[in-house]
Scaffold this motif. Structure first.
Motif, PDB file in Angstrom:
ATOM      1  N   MET A  61      34.047  37.101  38.813  1.00 30.71           N
ATOM      2  CA  MET A  61      35.444  37.192  39.238  1.00 30.71           C
ATOM      3  C   MET A  61      36.164  38.232  38.389  1.00 30.71           C
ATOM      4  O   MET A  61      37.380  38.269  38.328  1.00 30.71           O
ATOM      5  N   TYR A  63      36.459  38.275  35.215  1.00 30.32           N
ATOM      6  CA  TYR A  63      37.303  37.580  34.241  1.00 30.32           C
ATOM      7  C   TYR A  63      36.500  37.316  32.976  1.00 30.32           C
ATOM      8  O   TYR A  63      35.329  36.951  33.044  1.00 30.32           O
ATOM      9  N   ARG A  91      43.288  41.004  41.262  1.00 30.55           N
ATOM     10  CA  ARG A  91      44.161  39.864  41.515  1.00 30.55           C
ATOM     11  C   ARG A  91      44.102  39.442  42.978  1.00 30.55           C
ATOM     12  O   ARG A  91      44.086  38.270  43.295  1.00 30.55           O
ATOM     13  N   ARG A  94      40.731  37.532  43.570  1.00 32.25           N
ATOM     14  CA  ARG A  94      40.682  36.160  43.069  1.00 32.25           C
ATOM     15  C   ARG A  94      41.560  35.260  43.931  1.00 32.25           C
ATOM     16  O   ARG A  94      42.681  35.621  44.256  1.00 32.25           O
ATOM     17  N   GLY A  95      41.030  34.122  44.261  1.00 32.06           N
ATOM     18  CA  GLY A  95      41.835  33.184  45.038  1.00 32.06           C
ATOM     19  C   GLY A  95      41.768  33.446  46.526  1.00 32.06           C
ATOM     20  O   GLY A  95      42.236  32.645  47.317  1.00 32.06           O
ATOM     21  N   ALA A 122      47.341  29.917  46.460  1.00 31.70           N
ATOM     22  CA  ALA A 122      46.681  31.226  46.485  1.00 31.70           C
ATOM     23  C   ALA A 122      46.511  31.726  47.920  1.00 31.70           C
ATOM     24  O   ALA A 122      46.732  32.903  48.205  1.00 31.70           O
ATOM     25  N   HIS A 126      48.241  35.250  48.858  1.00 32.58           N
ATOM     26  CA  HIS A 126      47.419  36.416  49.166  1.00 32.58           C
ATOM     27  C   HIS A 126      47.514  36.800  50.643  1.00 32.58           C
ATOM     28  O   HIS A 126      46.803  37.699  51.085  1.00 32.58           O
TER      29      HIS A 126
ATOM     30  N   GLU B 240      45.296  31.935  36.812  1.00 37.44           N
ATOM     31  CA  GLU B 240      44.856  33.319  36.694  1.00 37.44           C
ATOM     32  C   GLU B 240      43.706  33.596  37.659  1.00 37.44           C
ATOM     33  O   GLU B 240      43.651  34.649  38.280  1.00 37.44           O
ATOM     34  N   LEU B 241      42.797  32.617  37.769  1.00 39.09           N
ATOM     35  CA  LEU B 241      41.645  32.795  38.655  1.00 39.09           C
ATOM     36  C   LEU B 241      42.027  32.636  40.115  1.00 39.09           C
ATOM     37  O   LEU B 241      41.232  32.894  40.999  1.00 39.09           O
ATOM     38  N   LYS B 242      43.242  32.175  40.377  1.00 42.25           N
ATOM     39  CA  LYS B 242      43.750  32.159  41.744  1.00 42.25           C
ATOM     40  C   LYS B 242      44.377  33.504  42.084  1.00 42.25           C
ATOM     41  O   LYS B 242      44.860  33.709  43.193  1.00 42.25           O
ATOM     42  N   GLY B 243      44.393  34.410  41.105  1.00 37.12           N
ATOM     43  CA  GLY B 243      44.905  35.743  41.357  1.00 37.12           C
ATOM     44  C   GLY B 243      46.416  35.820  41.391  1.00 37.12           C
ATOM     45  O   GLY B 243      46.985  36.688  42.035  1.00 37.12           O
ATOM     46  N   LEU B 244      47.113  34.908  40.692  1.00 38.11           N
ATOM     47  CA  LEU B 244      48.581  34.969  40.664  1.00 38.11           C
ATOM     48  C   LEU B 244      49.019  36.042  39.677  1.00 38.11           C
ATOM     49  O   LEU B 244      48.310  36.352  38.724  1.00 38.11           O
TER      50      LEU B 244
END
Lengths: 544, 338
Positions: A61, A63, A91, A94-95, A122, A126, B240-244
């Motif tokens: 991801m 990260y 960003r 992710r999600g 999310a 998105h 953060e891993l949800k991309g916010l």
């Protein structure tokens, strides 16, 4: 156009560590790992802690947790190297394209917001779908995952639902945006076995139904064998073995993989004569405060020089039983007899001799030791306290004990922080042995350790029992451990004793309902075990 | 918020049943009750404290012409010859009915005076709060976002400098530059009953700015610390891993969980805005409670001192109680029991 979804090439991850009193240095965590994952397939990443499996999962991801940095290699998702795209692109990915399911969903959900809002956040943000569409999909996923009251589940706050339900909610959150890939990071490790099997089945069902691909990270080979198509075994950040699941389980090539597969095969026969009781508890009731009764009429006994395993899921009262025996929680009624005498219920009423003869080992070895004491002080203190040993005599005995736990004198000046998890637990064992006890209560001493390290600790405990004839009251939720070490077993459920007797008798049919469920929920290193266990369960339910 | 009429019927119908089915309401009622007890204790302490202070109104009032007879006369006239307990309960009885007695110095009603003065003080405190609270929390969030980088350090240094300067010094600096050198602000900041709202605002600009500078750092640093503490939680990683984006993570996911400590510091500082303004009011010649209190202390005008002390204590207790209650309400575990 091939069906390749994720292609990891020569991935390298490093971090900067700051050892006390030394200059910061760079260390490598993952050293050149490569794998490919096709659409709709599941790859299991397995290894002990520190093997780099979570780090690799998060790298897919883009990260890096803590100070981890991706120092080299490529992570291609649908052909694009996500390590090269700008922050905003990552960003957006992710999600929506890649989602994550954490080990502890209880900590990973925000306590301040409703589950439903967090699950669709999310997806809506998105722009995958509108809020109402996302909500409808979440409701559908709650149903697929077998959550109770799927229509109202999203209205709840995280503290209002159980751990197993939260873990399923986290899976729903990951599935909500219909991602190509989900990273499952030990999703069932923190759960009881009886809950684990349900969550595992729900995850497997959801993966099959949505056709998403997944990286499934765990240290439990038996679990990963149930859900994966391929398995990669990792150790110290390197690939040990990588191949289809049947090959890894049935014909492992590497020694390390073979060790993992066979780790649970060491079984001790039970002792024949179980009549000479060292510890006997009779009709124990106990409560926290005035109202919350947690133990109901519990009775069992533990013969001299043998091991009694107390088994049950969290909340079954097994640790509370230990607290009653040690005097930390005086019982409200019933009697504890130890070595032929009735023990005073309250700790403060017990003579020092009773305290000496009854020692404890805890699950979390690192918090059970004073971080500012050296190994010498930690092991030496009971020697001074109970036997008045000082100076050279004490030093000699500490060294003897260190030899007994197979660590040796070179560790004597170390602090707990300078020891590994297994070494810490060994020092705790030496500390309890220092009091020359008749009984050691072991409260889940191996459940925080990696399988191979845990195996070493169990072996040590058995050897020490041969040498010193100490008895163990061994509290655990792990049936495999019980099979390996126990002479007799007490099964507890919701504060009551449901089954007690010699090991072979307790583990043989006919079973009561709970013991049956417990035994059938333990994952076995066998392909298709999950389906078999679930269909057996269904048949049993239909039979009732 | 549930209240008694909409909540489900209590299990037993007794008070115990009511409280166990409304743990939140029980907690809040308990806080309010404790606050009331505390206020009573403070009233006694105030009364005793003033009693044991050296100095005497009659002496100060009469000055050179103080003869023993004249002093005795004044004491009798003011009722000071009655026993301590009698005077305390007489005073307390009046206070409970909203009557703080009359000033010894000018025979005016203390309640009436306090009504006007408290209004002025609250006006100043209100505007200082309106500026400082959002500013402090906003700056705290910005500092978290840029943690350990230049902007974070700059915010920290400036706010620390502002709190480190004594407020009279800050006040004089502001007067020197804004009123004297540049002539863009008004000094003194005296307000009158017939002033328009705009004029009032213009008049309090400088004392308001002084107060903002004094309370800003404390709230800002607590916001920063409380949110930073949360930023290492697992659910922030989830976000953060949800991309916010970073701001949404701080404002939506971190701040709501940091609210309790922030509310507490904000309440302490709001209380300070009311209670701690004595120096600022004197510097800027602002007719608020602080100045009233200082004047009364100089001439030993005890009813006024007592009244001011009690009002300050009440403000302090009410704001802290409010912070407690809001802190309880901010906890979803208490708001939404299982």
């Amino acid at each position: 156009m091939s069906d390749t979804l994720l292609e990891v090439e020569d991935l390298r991850i490093g971090a900067t560590v700051y050892p006390p009193g030394e200059a910061p240095k760079e260390i490598g965590i993952v050293h050149g790992v490569s794998f490919t994952l096709e659409k709709g397939k599941v790859l299991g990443l397995i290894g002990e802690s520190g093997a780099g499996k979570s780090t690799i999962g998060l790298a897919s991801m883009a990260y890096g947790r803590g100070g981890c940095r991706i120092t080299g290699g490529k992570v291609k998702l649908n052909g694009t190297d996500i390590l090269q795209i700008p922050k905003s692109g990552v960003r957006n990915l992710r999600g929506s394209g890649v989602c994550y399911v954490a080990q502890s969903a209880a900590a990973a959900f925000n306590p301040a917001h409703r589950l439903g809002d967090q699950i669709v956040e999310a997806t809506v943000l998105h722009g995958v779908s509108s809020r109402s569409e996302a909500m409808a999909r979440a409701d559908h996923l709650f149903e697929v995952l077998g959550l109770p009251n799927p229509k109202e589940f999203g209205q709840r706050y995280p503290h209002q639902v159980s751990g197993g339900q939260l873990q399923r909610a986290m899976t729903a959150m990951a599935l909500c945006s219909q991602p190509d890939l989900i990273v499952f990071d030990e999703p069932t490790t923190a759960l009881d076995v009886t809950t684990q099997i349900d969550v595992l089945a729900a995850i497997k069902h959801a993966i099959e139904e949505t056709g998403t691909a997944a990286l499934y990270i765990t240290h439990d080979l038996a679990v990963v064998a149930q859900v994966s198509d391929d398995i990669m075994v990792l150790r110290h950040g390197k690939t040990v073995e990588y191949g289809p699941v049947s090959q890894i389980i049935e014909t492992p090539q590497e020694d390390y993989t073979r060790e993992l597969v066979s780790v649970r095969s060491n079984i001790k026969p039970q002792a024949d004569d179980q009549s000479d009781a060292l510890l006997m508890i009779e009709n124990i009731d106990a409560a926290y405060g005035n109202s919350l009764q947690v133990l109901f009429d519990v009775s069992f006994h533990l013969p001299k020089g043998q091991t009694l395993a107390v088994v049950g899921e969290s909340g079954s009262g097994k640790s509370t039983t230990a607290r009653v025996i040690t005097g930390l929680l005086p019982q409200s009624s019933g009697r504890v007899t130890f070595d032929g005498r009735v023990l005073a219920p309250k700790l403060s009423d017990r003579p020092r001799e009773d305290l000496r003869a009854l020692q404890m080992i805890y699950q979390m070895a690192d918090v059970a030791m004073n971080p500012r004491h050296t190994v010498r002080e930690i092991i030496g203190r009971p020697l001074t306290f109970y036997f008045g040993l000082r100076g050279k005599e004490r030093e000699k005995r500490v060294l003897e004990l260190l030899d007994q736990i197979e660590m040796g004198g070179s560790f004597i000046d170390r602090y707990p922080a300078e020891l590994s998890g297994g070494q810490k637990q060994r020092v705790c064992i030496a500390r309890s042995l220092a009091a020359d006890p008749k009984l050691i209560i072991c409260d889940e001493p191996t459940s925080a350790l990696d399988p191979l390290v845990a195996e070493g600790i169990l072996k040590l405990l058995m050897e020490l029992q041969e040498e010193t004839h100490v008895s163990y009251l061994f509290i655990t939720h792990d049936i495999a451990t019980v099979r390996a070490i126990a002479d007799s077993i007490a099964v507890m459920y919701q504060g009551r004793l449901v089954r007690f007797g010699p090991k072979d008798q307790v583990l043989s049919p006919p079973f009561d309902d709970y013991t049956d469920l417990l035994l059938k929920s333990v994952p076995e290193m066998e392909l298709g075990w999950l389906e078999k266990a679930l269909s057996e369960r269904k048949m049993a339910a239909a039979g009732n | 918020m549930s209240n008694a009429s909409t909540s489900p019927p209590a299990s037993k119908g007794s008070a115990g049943g009511f409280f166990s089915s409304n743990p939140l309401l029980a907690l809040i009622l308990q806080r309010i009750f404790l606050g009331f007890i505390l206020l009573l204790a403070i009233s006694a302490l105030l009364f005793i404290g003033i009693e044991v202070l050296p100095g005497d109104f009659a002496q100060a009032y009469l000055g050179q012409s103080a003869t023993p007879e004249a002093i005795a006369n004044i004491r009798k006239e003011l009722g000071l010859d009655a026993p301590l307990l009698e005077r305390y309960f007489g005073w307390l009885g009046g206070v409970l009915q909203g009557d703080f007695g009359t000033s010894w110095a000018n025979k005016a009603s203390v309640s009436e005076q306090i009504g006007k003065r408290l209004g002025n003080t609250l006006f100043l405190a209100f505007w200082a709060a309106v500026v400082s609270v959002p500013l402090a929390i906003g700056l705290g969030m910005i500092a978290v976002h840029y943690r350990n980088r230049f902007i974070d350090r700059l915010i920290n240094v400036i706010s620390l400098a502002a709190i480190s300067l004594p407020e009279f010094f800050t006040g004089y600096l502001l007067i020197l530059f804004f009123a004297v050198n540049w002539g863009i602000a008004i000094f003194p900041s005296t307000v009158f009953a017939d002033m328009s709202f705009g004029d009032r605002l213009a008049a309090i600009a400088l004392p308001c700015a002084t107060l903002v500078l004094v309370v800003l750092a404390h709230m800002m640093r607590m916001t920063r610390a409380a949110i930073l503490n949360i930023m290492s939680s697992a659910y922030i990683e989830t976000a953060e891993l949800k991309g916010l984006d970073a701001f949404r993570i701080i404002a939506k996911h971190a701040a709501p969980n940091a609210i309790a400590p922030i509310i507490n510091v904000v309440a302490l500082n709001l209380a300070y805005l009311v209670v701690g303004v004595v120096v600022v009011e004197v510097i800027f010649v602002y007719p608020g409670m602080g100045q009233y209190l200082v004047d009364a202390v100089t001439i030993r005008d005890m009813p006024v001192v007592q009244a001011c002390g009690l009002v300050f204590a009440a403000v302090y207790i009410i704001l802290n109680m409010l912070a407690d209650v809001l802190g309880i309400l901010a906890n979803p575990r208490l708001r939404h029991p299982k």
